[in-house]
Enzyme design. Sequence first.
Site, mmCIF file in Angstrom:
data_model
loop_
_atom_site.group_PDB
_atom_site.id
_atom_site.type_symbol
_atom_site.label_atom_id
_atom_site.label_comp_id
_atom_site.label_asym_id
_atom_site.label_seq_id
_atom_site.Cartn_x
_atom_site.Cartn_y
_atom_site.Cartn_z
ATOM 1 N N GLU A 13 -0.107 24.738 32.417
ATOM 2 C CA GLU A 13 0.416 24.859 31.058
ATOM 3 C C GLU A 13 0.019 26.199 30.448
ATOM 4 O O GLU A 13 -1.152 26.580 30.498
ATOM 5 C CB GLU A 13 -0.154 23.716 30.207
ATOM 6 C CG GLU A 13 0.800 23.210 29.172
ATOM 7 C CD GLU A 13 2.049 22.583 29.804
ATOM 8 O OE1 GLU A 13 3.104 23.264 29.804
ATOM 9 O OE2 GLU A 13 1.970 21.451 30.286
ATOM 10 N N HIS A 14 1.003 26.890 29.883
ATOM 11 C CA HIS A 14 0.840 28.214 29.263
ATOM 12 C C HIS A 14 0.444 29.278 30.293
ATOM 13 O O HIS A 14 0.031 30.367 29.933
ATOM 14 C CB HIS A 14 -0.154 28.169 28.100
ATOM 15 C CG HIS A 14 0.419 27.507 26.878
ATOM 16 N ND1 HIS A 14 0.929 28.210 25.813
ATOM 17 C CD2 HIS A 14 0.602 26.203 26.590
ATOM 18 C CE1 HIS A 14 1.390 27.352 24.907
ATOM 19 N NE2 HIS A 14 1.206 26.126 25.353
ATOM 20 N N THR A 15 0.575 28.936 31.567
ATOM 21 C CA THR A 15 0.297 29.914 32.622
ATOM 22 C C THR A 15 1.514 30.790 32.895
ATOM 23 O O THR A 15 1.378 31.851 33.480
ATOM 24 C CB THR A 15 -0.067 29.180 33.926
ATOM 25 O OG1 THR A 15 0.883 28.118 34.114
ATOM 26 C CG2 THR A 15 -1.456 28.581 33.848
ATOM 27 N N SER B 122 30.115 18.007 22.535
ATOM 28 C CA SER B 122 28.994 17.217 23.027
ATOM 29 C C SER B 122 28.929 15.878 22.319
ATOM 30 O O SER B 122 29.002 15.820 21.088
ATOM 31 C CB SER B 122 27.684 17.967 22.810
ATOM 32 O OG SER B 122 26.599 17.104 23.111
ATOM 33 N N GLY C 266 14.408 18.114 21.964
ATOM 34 C CA GLY C 266 13.280 18.525 21.135
ATOM 35 C C GLY C 266 11.987 17.770 21.417
ATOM 36 O O GLY C 266 11.047 17.827 20.633
ATOM 37 N N ALA C 267 11.903 17.066 22.551
ATOM 38 C CA ALA C 267 10.694 16.295 22.884
ATOM 39 C C ALA C 267 9.828 17.027 23.900
ATOM 40 O O ALA C 267 8.910 16.460 24.473
ATOM 41 C CB ALA C 267 11.090 14.921 23.427
ATOM 42 N N ASP D 260 11.455 26.167 32.917
ATOM 43 C CA ASP D 260 12.340 25.039 32.611
ATOM 44 C C ASP D 260 13.653 25.130 33.374
ATOM 45 O O ASP D 260 14.145 24.151 33.933
ATOM 46 C CB ASP D 260 12.645 25.002 31.109
ATOM 47 C CG ASP D 260 11.392 24.803 30.286
ATOM 48 O OD1 ASP D 260 10.331 24.526 30.884
ATOM 49 O OD2 ASP D 260 11.469 24.934 29.051
HETATM 50 P P1 ADP Z 1 13.840 20.905 24.298
HETATM 51 O O1 ADP Z 1 14.419 21.885 25.259
HETATM 52 O O2 ADP Z 1 12.380 20.721 24.464
HETATM 53 O O3 ADP Z 1 14.543 19.584 24.302
HETATM 54 P P2 ADP Z 1 14.819 22.846 22.435
HETATM 55 O O4 ADP Z 1 14.619 23.045 20.984
HETATM 56 O O5 ADP Z 1 14.505 23.948 23.357
HETATM 57 O O6 ADP Z 1 14.033 21.507 22.833
HETATM 58 O O7 ADP Z 1 16.343 22.467 22.695
HETATM 59 C C1 ADP Z 1 16.946 21.440 21.932
HETATM 60 C C2 ADP Z 1 18.288 21.935 21.439
HETATM 61 O O8 ADP Z 1 19.197 22.067 22.545
HETATM 62 C C3 ADP Z 1 18.976 20.950 20.501
HETATM 63 O O9 ADP Z 1 18.562 21.146 19.183
HETATM 64 C C4 ADP Z 1 20.445 21.306 20.706
HETATM 65 O O10 ADP Z 1 20.792 22.464 19.964
HETATM 66 C C5 ADP Z 1 20.496 21.700 22.171
HETATM 67 N N1 ADP Z 1 20.904 20.573 23.021
HETATM 68 C C6 ADP Z 1 20.213 20.034 24.035
HETATM 69 N N2 ADP Z 1 20.910 19.062 24.650
HETATM 70 C C7 ADP Z 1 22.089 18.979 24.007
HETATM 71 C C8 ADP Z 1 23.278 18.174 24.171
HETATM 72 N N3 ADP Z 1 23.367 17.258 25.116
HETATM 73 N N4 ADP Z 1 24.301 18.390 23.317
HETATM 74 C C9 ADP Z 1 24.218 19.322 22.359
HETATM 75 N N5 ADP Z 1 23.154 20.111 22.168
HETATM 76 C C10 ADP Z 1 22.101 19.948 22.967
HETATM 77 MG MG MG Z 2 13.917 23.955 25.324
#
Ligand code: ADP
Ligand code: MG
Length: 388
Positions: free
Chosen positions: A37-39, A71, A126-127, A176
């Site tokens: 992590e963070h590497t 989407s 966003g998780a 990622d």
């Molecule tokens: P994480 O990658 O950890 O889930 P991020 O903030 O990097 O969080 O990315 C999340 C963003 O990616 C969402 O707010 C949206 O804009 C976009 N996103 C991800 N999956 C979808 C999807 N299936 N449909 C539309 N937008 C998506």
């Molecule tokens: Mg992301």
Amino acid sequence: MHDHEAVTRTAEAFHAVYGTAPTGIWAAPGRVNLIGEHTDYNDGFVMPLALPHTTVAAASARPDGVLRLHSGGADGGVVELLIDELRPAPAGTWAAYPAGIVWAMREAGLPVGGADLHYESTVPAGAGLSSSAALEVATALALNDLYGLGLDPQRLARLAQRAENAFVGVPCGIMDQTAAACCTDGHALFLDTRDLTRRQVPFDLAGERLQLLVVDTCVKHELGDGAYAQRRAGCERGARALGVRALRDVPYAHLSEALDKLADEPVVRDLVRHIVTENHRVEEVMSRLDAGDTRAIGPLLTAGHASLRDDFKISCAELDLAVDTAVAAGAVGARMTGGGFGGSAVVLVEEADAKAVTTAVTDAFAAAGFVPPRVFTAAPSAGARRLV
Ligand code: ADP
Ligand code: MG
């Protein structure tokens, strides 16, 4: 969502939006980072695995240079863009992620044209499970096939990172996108973020009667962004003070001398301690997995959490509670995963203890007055692929 179910659902939705059948359907997974992590911005080692959760793209090429995006997981209707007019748009909408892929491919001189795309996803957004990379890589693979680009998974991952860095405006590393593009079923992926060498490391949970739980705390504390920049700057400062190109170049065997040199900069010293010990933990986890001794990685995961909490200082009350409760309830090991200040933890448990550990964590969150966590099992799954 099983693959056949995903295909039916996504094809039907594509038809409902665009009035035709898609040419093909592609999927790319979310990921969790097992260790490292963070590497990534220290030229170091990471070891993610792909989740069973995927973003599925149904797509057809268009000859007219129009890009249409829709989407099931986003509000609003079809986003329509002209590929000739794509410009980097930091802080735009979700459509910036797939549009950024087309932009990055064209910027690289690749003969990609317009397309109709529809997405369905089971990756929580966003998780900290990288729904953004799943969206990018599903798009990149679809375009790669539709336009016969012949790019390998690593190249698709780099284009996706370029799209996220330069078009969306998020300064992410390469982990990622590489995980989404290159992971394989039943393995974790070792990645050296300096030279991008990678190796599939056997991670046979089912055969060992183990499970990997992901505890999504469903919180994201505000200080996240500034703290990331600070940690990054602190690591660069440490590397400069130690006269190395990146902290990856500080050998674990020479850690105590390095820390002595940083005695009057305790914040930087602690960051350095985390990075050097974390790279070492990745190597230790890899050698245990190679030896088939999956259980033995548990204490390394838990030590990794302590290092992120005490040295890197990016944990939070919810993550600490998840990890401490899981370990007290009999987990083999547990750690926060991802950027920190919320997001998810990973917990390695005996299959037989999975229920009890899940209940213990859920109860502890309720007793603390925290938002209920989402707990699910993460079988190491396949990377991006064409489904139909
Ligand atoms: P994480 O990658 O950890 O889930 P991020 O903030 O990097 O969080 O990315 C999340 C963003 O990616 C969402 O707010 C949206 O804009 C976009 N996103 C991800 N999956 C979808 C999807 N299936 N449909 C539309 N937008 C998506
Ligand atoms: Mg992301």
